[in-house]
Design an enzyme around this catalytic site. Structure first.
Site, short mmCIF file in Angstrom:
data_model
loop_
_atom_site.label_atom_id
_atom_site.label_comp_id
_atom_site.label_asym_id
_atom_site.label_seq_id
_atom_site.Cartn_x
_atom_site.Cartn_y
_atom_site.Cartn_z
N ASP A 99 0.84 -1.20 0.00
CA ASP A 99 0.00 0.00 0.00
C ASP A 99 0.88 1.25 0.00
O ASP A 99 1.75 1.42 0.85
CB ASP A 99 -0.90 0.00 1.23
CG ASP A 99 -2.09 0.93 1.08
OD1 ASP A 99 -1.90 2.09 0.69
OD2 ASP A 99 -3.21 0.49 1.36
N SER A 156 -7.00 4.16 -1.87
CA SER A 156 -6.84 2.71 -1.87
C SER A 156 -8.13 1.97 -2.20
O SER A 156 -8.09 0.82 -2.66
CB SER A 156 -6.34 2.24 -0.50
OG SER A 156 -5.07 2.76 -0.22
N ASP A 169 -10.41 -2.59 6.06
CA ASP A 169 -9.86 -1.40 5.41
C ASP A 169 -9.95 -1.58 3.89
O ASP A 169 -10.27 -2.65 3.39
CB ASP A 169 -8.42 -1.17 5.86
CG ASP A 169 -7.94 0.25 5.61
OD1 ASP A 169 -8.76 1.10 5.22
OD2 ASP A 169 -6.74 0.50 5.81
N THR A 204 -7.99 -1.87 1.05
CA THR A 204 -7.36 -2.88 0.20
C THR A 204 -7.87 -4.29 0.48
O THR A 204 -8.24 -5.00 -0.45
CB THR A 204 -5.82 -2.81 0.34
OG1 THR A 204 -5.39 -1.48 -0.04
CG2 THR A 204 -5.15 -3.82 -0.56
N ARG A 240 -15.92 3.58 1.81
CA ARG A 240 -15.00 2.67 2.48
C ARG A 240 -15.07 2.75 4.00
O ARG A 240 -14.67 1.81 4.69
CB ARG A 240 -13.57 2.97 2.03
CG ARG A 240 -13.11 4.39 2.35
CD ARG A 240 -11.70 4.68 1.88
NE ARG A 240 -10.70 4.01 2.72
CZ ARG A 240 -9.38 4.12 2.52
NH1 ARG A 240 -8.91 4.83 1.50
NH2 ARG A 240 -8.55 3.52 3.32
N GLU A 291 -1.40 -7.93 1.84
CA GLU A 291 -1.13 -6.49 1.81
C GLU A 291 -0.14 -6.07 2.89
O GLU A 291 -0.32 -6.39 4.06
CB GLU A 291 -2.42 -5.69 2.00
CG GLU A 291 -2.16 -4.18 1.93
CD GLU A 291 -3.27 -3.32 2.54
OE1 GLU A 291 -3.34 -2.13 2.20
OE2 GLU A 291 -4.06 -3.85 3.36
N ASP A 344 2.05 2.64 3.46
CA ASP A 344 1.20 3.83 3.25
C ASP A 344 0.95 4.59 4.54
O ASP A 344 1.08 5.83 4.59
CB ASP A 344 -0.12 3.37 2.64
CG ASP A 344 -1.18 4.48 2.64
OD1 ASP A 344 -1.22 5.25 1.68
OD2 ASP A 344 -1.97 4.53 3.61
N LYS A 345 0.61 3.87 5.61
CA LYS A 345 0.25 4.54 6.86
C LYS A 345 1.40 5.39 7.39
O LYS A 345 1.19 6.52 7.86
CB LYS A 345 -0.15 3.52 7.93
CG LYS A 345 -1.13 2.44 7.48
CD LYS A 345 -2.48 2.98 7.05
CE LYS A 345 -3.42 1.83 6.72
NZ LYS A 345 -4.72 2.29 6.19
N HIS A 388 2.08 8.42 5.15
CA HIS A 388 1.18 9.50 5.56
C HIS A 388 1.74 10.23 6.77
O HIS A 388 1.66 11.46 6.88
CB HIS A 388 -0.19 8.93 5.93
CG HIS A 388 -1.12 8.74 4.78
ND1 HIS A 388 -1.56 9.77 3.98
CD2 HIS A 388 -1.71 7.61 4.30
CE1 HIS A 388 -2.38 9.30 3.05
NE2 HIS A 388 -2.49 7.99 3.21
N ASP A 401 -1.14 -0.02 -4.73
CA ASP A 401 -2.41 0.60 -5.07
C ASP A 401 -2.21 2.01 -5.63
O ASP A 401 -2.90 2.41 -6.56
CB ASP A 401 -3.36 0.62 -3.87
CG ASP A 401 -2.68 1.10 -2.59
OD1 ASP A 401 -1.48 1.45 -2.63
OD2 ASP A 401 -3.35 1.11 -1.54
N HIS A 402 -1.28 2.73 -5.08
CA HIS A 402 -1.01 4.10 -5.52
C HIS A 402 0.38 4.50 -5.05
O HIS A 402 0.98 3.84 -4.21
CB HIS A 402 -2.05 5.08 -4.97
CG HIS A 402 -2.19 5.01 -3.47
ND1 HIS A 402 -1.25 5.54 -2.61
CD2 HIS A 402 -3.13 4.43 -2.68
CE1 HIS A 402 -1.62 5.31 -1.37
NE2 HIS A 402 -2.76 4.63 -1.38
N HIS A 443 -1.39 11.19 -1.07
CA HIS A 443 -0.96 10.26 -2.11
C HIS A 443 -0.45 11.06 -3.31
O HIS A 443 -0.70 12.26 -3.43
CB HIS A 443 -2.12 9.39 -2.58
CG HIS A 443 -2.75 8.57 -1.51
ND1 HIS A 443 -3.96 7.93 -1.66
CD2 HIS A 443 -2.34 8.28 -0.24
CE1 HIS A 443 -4.27 7.27 -0.56
NE2 HIS A 443 -3.30 7.49 0.32
#
Length: 627
Positions: free
Chosen positions: A63, A117, A174, A176, A187, A359, A364-365, A368, A406-407, A462
């Site tokens: 992610d 995501s 979540d 994904t 989501r 995943e 990602d987390k 961020h 995912d991104h 992102h």
């Protein structure tokens, strides 16, 4: 050219053509980063092309893992130590854009170039583009109006009688992990209480087409394995005035509920048929620490800050999870357990194969959070899971392994020169090799001009860059070049029709040859197919294993003999020979008996394949470790 948004009218994915025999399985030793730089890689790639339909599919999603995040982890680990993901032979990039809500003019969503995501998970899980924050549904006029439900990867796998698994370090509800398991307009509607508040028309009991929260839909779908965090979502009550939770509902329906690593380790088998005894492993609740609802990160370190006199020096604590949350399994442990259980269940009951999504969520987390230590730790742990999947694929060549994201995200490698400080948030890390690695985050916040580091950086955004996609196994060559995330769907759902790889031809001059004579004419064929061959070798072996013997796989288009030579530098350390039947793979075990014990090395394997006057040479490289 525009990419298609649905399976209808999709442009075909074309496998790379090669005038060689495709050989399924095997690690891509000749295409690893930093090895074989002076060798032609064409033959090595050609031997990895397999156009058949896979029996198993393992999808690994990092992610927020754009190329920048991969590079950061690679450089931290060391430029002379390739990542496991560098073993995958086929690479491409996937576009990630999603759609804005429908408009009155065009009756379709316009492209939105910075996705989330949920929309991206929907793209590969269904083969359709959709709007931001949406899961398993098509676009609609606004976020509160549900769209058309699309079939997902796990739903498709279950229809084929395959075993299924879903593993994450985030909440299992979540975006994904919800992509292949749920249909939801927003989501955030993860548990029943969430859904009653935010998605009331989709809550249980709201109508005939209301399927309930993501958690309830996952229970109804019954994947054989669900591992991750998100216990708090499953502990929400099914009704506003009731006491029965989704966990209670799952137990009543035959799920085995796991809450610790010990619980997971104790499981030895799945049921007698797909979905008969599902595992629900919820290993983290949001009250455990300040890391919200996600599983505890492997590493810990300071958050990036604005430019300051201290240079924002960072020290990474690499034992954070095992010290603070030993009851939580690492991602690699969950991945190994899932692969072992799914493989054993499929082998024992029908041998129809499995689909597994894994995943690495907190790349990602922590991106961020602008926290480079924790981001790197999560990337390297995800890479361990990739290594396990590749090891399995090497011994099960009918398995397709795809690694992607995912991104993309915010982090960038910038100059570590203090005379060129970034304008945004950054940290400077010392790598294990003693080099300085400076990571900058600049998609939210920025330099206030005070040069006083704040207590924490604002959540980074992102980015819209295309993401890497890598693969090995049957149909893996279809990820090469530039594709869209929706193009992964037919690969993940066993839908790709096997292609026919072309053989090279040799043309005899003239269409026919006539032998003089009053009544007799002899005609020779216009074309003949030449000898083609393939060689597969393990990506790496231990020193002791290399001396005892390691396995090769060879294939030829016609009856032939193969002689194999193994060299370390200019020294021949092993030899072998095997007879080949046309179109049938043959195994050969070669011993590098003259290799010095306990020494790392790179072996060059050369196979000379002969059939009559024809001769073909194939090569591969095998990295020898000290173990």
């Amino acid at each position: 050219m525009a990419f298609s948004r649905s399976l209808r009218g999709r442009r075909p994915l074309i496998a790379a053509a090669a005038a060689t025999v495709a050989l399924a399985g095997g690690a891509a030793t000749a295409v690893a980063v930093g090895t074989g730089a002076h060798d032609d890689r064409s033959a090595a790639l050609a031997t990895k092309i397999d156009p058949s339909v896979p029996k198993n599919v393992i999808l690994l999603v990092g992610d927020g893992m754009g190329e920048s995040e991969v590079s950061i982890a690679r450089y931290y680990q060391g430029v002379d130590k390739p990542l496991n993901m560098d073993r995958l032979p086929f690479r491409g990039v996937a576009t990630t854009y999603d759609l804005t809500p429908l408009d009155d003019v065009a009756a379709k969503g316009k492209e939105n170039f910075d996705p989330d995501s949920a929309s991206t998970a929907t793209a590969w899980s269904t083969g359709h583009k959709t709007m931001i924050n949406r899961l398993g549904q098509g676009n609609s006029a606004n976020k509160a109006t549900p769209g058309e439900n699309y079939e997902t990867t796990i739903e498709a796998a279950k229809k084929l009688g395959k075993w299924t698994g879903n593993v994450t370090t985030a909440e299992v509800t979540d975006a994904t992990p919800a992509g292949p398991t749920a249909h939801m307009s927003q989501r955030s509607c993860q548990g029943p209480a969430d859904t009653r508040k935010t998605c009331p028309t989709e809550a249980t009991g709201a109508g005939p087409n209301a399927h309930g929260s993501i958690a309830e839909q996952q229970v109804a779908l019954r994947p054989d394995i669900t591992f991750g965090a998100g216990r708090a979502r499953y502990l929400q009550t099914l009704t506003a005035d009731g006491t029965k939770t989704v966990v209670d509902q799952a137990k009543e329906q035959g799920f085995r509920y796991l809450t610790t690593k010990s619980d997971m380790d104790a499981v030895t088998s799945l049921g007698d048929a797909p979905g008969s005894q599902p595992l629900l492993g919820l290993f983290h609740d949001k009250e455990v620490d300040d890391n919200a609802a996600n599983m505890v990160t492997e590493w810990q370190g300071p958050t990036a800050a604005l430019a300051g006199a201290d240079g924002n020096a960072a020290t990474c604590v690499k034992t954070h999870r095992q010290d603070t949350a030993p009851q939580e399994p690492a991602l690699s442990a969950m991945a190994k357990k899932s692969i072992d259980l799914l493989d054993a269940a499929s082998t024992a009951h029908g041998n129809k194969g499995f689909f597994l999504q894994i995943e690495g969520a907190s790349i990602d987390k922590r991106d961020h959070a602008a926290n480079p230590c924790e981001q790197i730790g999560e990337t390297l742990e995800f890479d361990k899971a990739i290594g396990l999947a590749l090891d399995y694929q090497q011994s099960h060549p009918d398995t397709l392994v795809i690694v992607t994201a995912d991104h993309s995200h915010s982090s960038q490698i910038v100059s570590a020169d203090d005379s060129e400080l970034p304008t945004g948030y950054y940290n400077t890390i010392t790598t294990p090799a003693g080099d300085k690695l400076r990571i900058s985050y600049g998609t939210n916040g920025g330099n206030t001009g005070t040069h006083v580091p704040p207590t924490g950086a604002p959540s980074q955004q992102h980015t819209g860059a295309a993401v890497p996609v890598m693969a090995v196994g049957p149909q893996a060559a279809n990820v090469t070049g530039t594709i869209d995330q929706t193009d992964l769907f037919p690969l993940l759902t066993f839908q790709k029709v096997p292609s026919t790889l072309p053989h090279g031809t040799v043309t005899v001059p003239g269409p026919t040859t006539t032998v003089a004579g009053p009544t007799k004419t002899v005609t020779t064929p216009a074309t003949v197919a030449p000898l083609t061959a393939g060689l597969a070798a393990p990506g790496s072996v231990g020193s002791a294993s290399a001396r005892r013997g390691f396995s090769l796989s060879l294939l030829a288009s016609k009856g032939a003999k193969a002689r194999v030579t193994v060299r370390s530098g200019s020294t021949t350390v092993g030899r072998g020979a095997v007879s080949l039947r046309g179109g049938k793979a043959a195994g050969l075990r070669v011993k590098a008996t003259k290799l010095r014990a306990g020494r790392a090395a790179t072996l060059r394997v050369t196979a000379v394949v002969t059939a009559g006057h024809e001769r073909v040479t194939r090569t591969a490289r095998v990295r020898v470790t000290k173990r």
